[in-house]
Design an enzyme around this catalytic site. Structure first.
Site, PDB file in Angstrom:
ATOM      1  N   HIS A  81       0.831  -1.214   0.000  1.00  0.00           N
ATOM      2  CA  HIS A  81       0.000   0.000   0.000  1.00  0.00           C
ATOM      3  C   HIS A  81       0.865   1.264   0.000  1.00  0.00           C
ATOM      4  O   HIS A  81       0.405   2.330  -0.396  1.00  0.00           O
ATOM      5  CB  HIS A  81      -0.942  -0.001   1.209  1.00  0.00           C
ATOM      6  CG  HIS A  81      -2.104  -0.936   1.034  1.00  0.00           C
ATOM      7  ND1 HIS A  81      -3.196  -0.632   0.266  1.00  0.00           N
ATOM      8  CD2 HIS A  81      -2.328  -2.181   1.511  1.00  0.00           C
ATOM      9  CE1 HIS A  81      -4.054  -1.641   0.284  1.00  0.00           C
ATOM     10  NE2 HIS A  81      -3.542  -2.598   1.035  1.00  0.00           N
ATOM     11  N   GLU A 136      -5.578 -13.032   0.514  1.00  0.00           N
ATOM     12  CA  GLU A 136      -6.377 -11.802   0.639  1.00  0.00           C
ATOM     13  C   GLU A 136      -7.086 -11.553  -0.683  1.00  0.00           C
ATOM     14  O   GLU A 136      -6.538 -10.911  -1.577  1.00  0.00           O
ATOM     15  CB  GLU A 136      -5.470 -10.605   0.969  1.00  0.00           C
ATOM     16  CG  GLU A 136      -4.880 -10.640   2.365  1.00  0.00           C
ATOM     17  CD  GLU A 136      -4.278  -9.300   2.809  1.00  0.00           C
ATOM     18  OE1 GLU A 136      -4.231  -8.362   1.987  1.00  0.00           O
ATOM     19  OE2 GLU A 136      -3.876  -9.211   3.968  1.00  0.00           O
ATOM     20  N   HIS A 179      -7.348  -7.778  -1.912  1.00  0.00           N
ATOM     21  CA  HIS A 179      -6.192  -6.904  -2.155  1.00  0.00           C
ATOM     22  C   HIS A 179      -5.710  -7.064  -3.596  1.00  0.00           C
ATOM     23  O   HIS A 179      -5.277  -8.142  -4.002  1.00  0.00           O
ATOM     24  CB  HIS A 179      -5.078  -7.258  -1.162  1.00  0.00           C
ATOM     25  CG  HIS A 179      -3.821  -6.454  -1.345  1.00  0.00           C
ATOM     26  ND1 HIS A 179      -3.390  -5.511  -0.431  1.00  0.00           N
ATOM     27  CD2 HIS A 179      -2.906  -6.436  -2.333  1.00  0.00           C
ATOM     28  CE1 HIS A 179      -2.263  -4.967  -0.848  1.00  0.00           C
ATOM     29  NE2 HIS A 179      -1.942  -5.515  -2.008  1.00  0.00           N
TER      30      HIS A 179
HETATM   31 ZN   LIG Z   1      -4.396  -4.496   1.112  1.00  0.00          ZN
END
Ligand SMILES: [Zn+2]
Length: 311
Positions: free
Chosen positions: A170, A225, A228
């Site tokens: 990120h 995830e 993501h």
């Molecule tokens: Zn993430």
């Protein structure tokens, strides 16, 4: 007798000197020739695509930490080069999805493919309830997230889900998390199931990858995830999907295609591409790039640069 011997010795010496000079001049000529081979041979012959001609651009070694192919994980931290390319998603998004607030930032370059992907999703599945809940994060913000998770679940569990400060994708502005927007205002977890599976299946066409797949947790260091997504662009997202790689494996794979060797040839979404790797060298690296073609140059955040040529 002595005179004759002396003359013979002189003659022998002359022959030796002549031979020496002859070989010396041969060596010089050969040397000049091979030198001119190096300097005048078009670089294109070194690659597999002889139709390309190249020029050189110079990059500072610190530039390996910038670009849309940087690999970031707990072992390879992000170096935070200047990040003035970040934009508020709120200002650039279309009406086919939501965003948490005006503070969600992403690199401007990925807004157009993101908008396109979520427009196509809406056309396909009739939903506009996807919400971007996280984009760019500072190192401090990531540290806070990790602390919070450690408080809730303990250090061991937190480490499986939350990257170390500096180790989160990120930080790059090329990664985002989706949630599902509900009328109550509270977003639900995005699982990539049901109609949302369309996004996880098709995101590669828009240059995105599911960054933490379920079968690669030992390599990524992060559990599955489905929410993501990371932008790497085309054709990279297509190759990553086709080969079943995670980003760690793909960045390593590209080292097999140095500029001086065989280049990787890929076709994705009807376009052909050529890809090669240039290892960083000293403080400045000379990178051969094609003269008359569009190309993308990105660092890999570790040891070099990746050139992607659109043919
Ligand atoms: Zn993430």
């Amino acid at each position: 007798m002595r005179r004759k011997q002396k003359r013979k010795i002189y003659r022998n010496r002359r022959i030796v000197i002549c031979l020496f000079l002859f070989f010396l001049s041969c060596a010089i000529v050969a040397g000049i020739r091979s030198f001119s081979d190096i300097s005048s041979k078009p670089s294109a012959e070194k690659g597999t695509n002889s139709s390309l001609s190249y020029q050189t651009v110079e990059k500072k070694t610190q530039d390996i930490h910038s670009g849309d192919l940087v690999l970031v994980n707990n072992k390879t931290e992000y170096k935070f080069p200047e990040n003035n390319r970040l934009k508020s998603v709120f200002n650039l998004k279309n009406n086919d999805y939501q965003v948490k607030d005006k503070d969600v930032l992403l690199v401007e370059q990925i807004m157009s493919p993101l908008n396109q992907m979520l427009s196509d999703f809406r056309k396909e599945k009739g939903e506009n309830d996807l919400i971007v809940i996280s984009g760019y994060r500072t190192k401090e913000y990531q540290a806070g997230l990790l602390q919070q998770r450690i408080k809730e679940d303990g250090a061991a569990e937190a480490a499986k889900w939350v990257a170390q400060p500096g180790g989160s994708e990120h930080h790059t502005g090329y990664a985002l998390d989706f949630g599902i927007y509900t009328r109550s205002g509270k977003s639900e977890d995005y699982t990539g199931q049901g109609k949302y599976g369309w996004i996880n299946e098709n995101c590669w066409k828009y240059g995105f990858i599911v960054r933490y797949p379920s079968d690669k947790t030992d390599l990524t260091g992060i559990l599955y995830e489905p929410w993501h997504f990371r932008y790497v662009g085309l054709p990279h997202a297509a190759t990553i999907r086709e080969k079943g790689f995670c980003l760690e494996e793909y960045i390593d794979y590209l080292r097999q295609f140095p500029y001086d060797g065989e280049h990787l040839q890929v076709t994705a979404e009807g376009k052909s591409y050529e890809i090669y790797f240039v290892k960083a060298d000293g403080k400045k690296t000379k990178i051969p790039v094609p003269k008359n073609k569009t190309y993308n140059l990105s660092g890999n955040n570790t040891d070099g640069f990746i050139v992607t040529v659109t043919l």
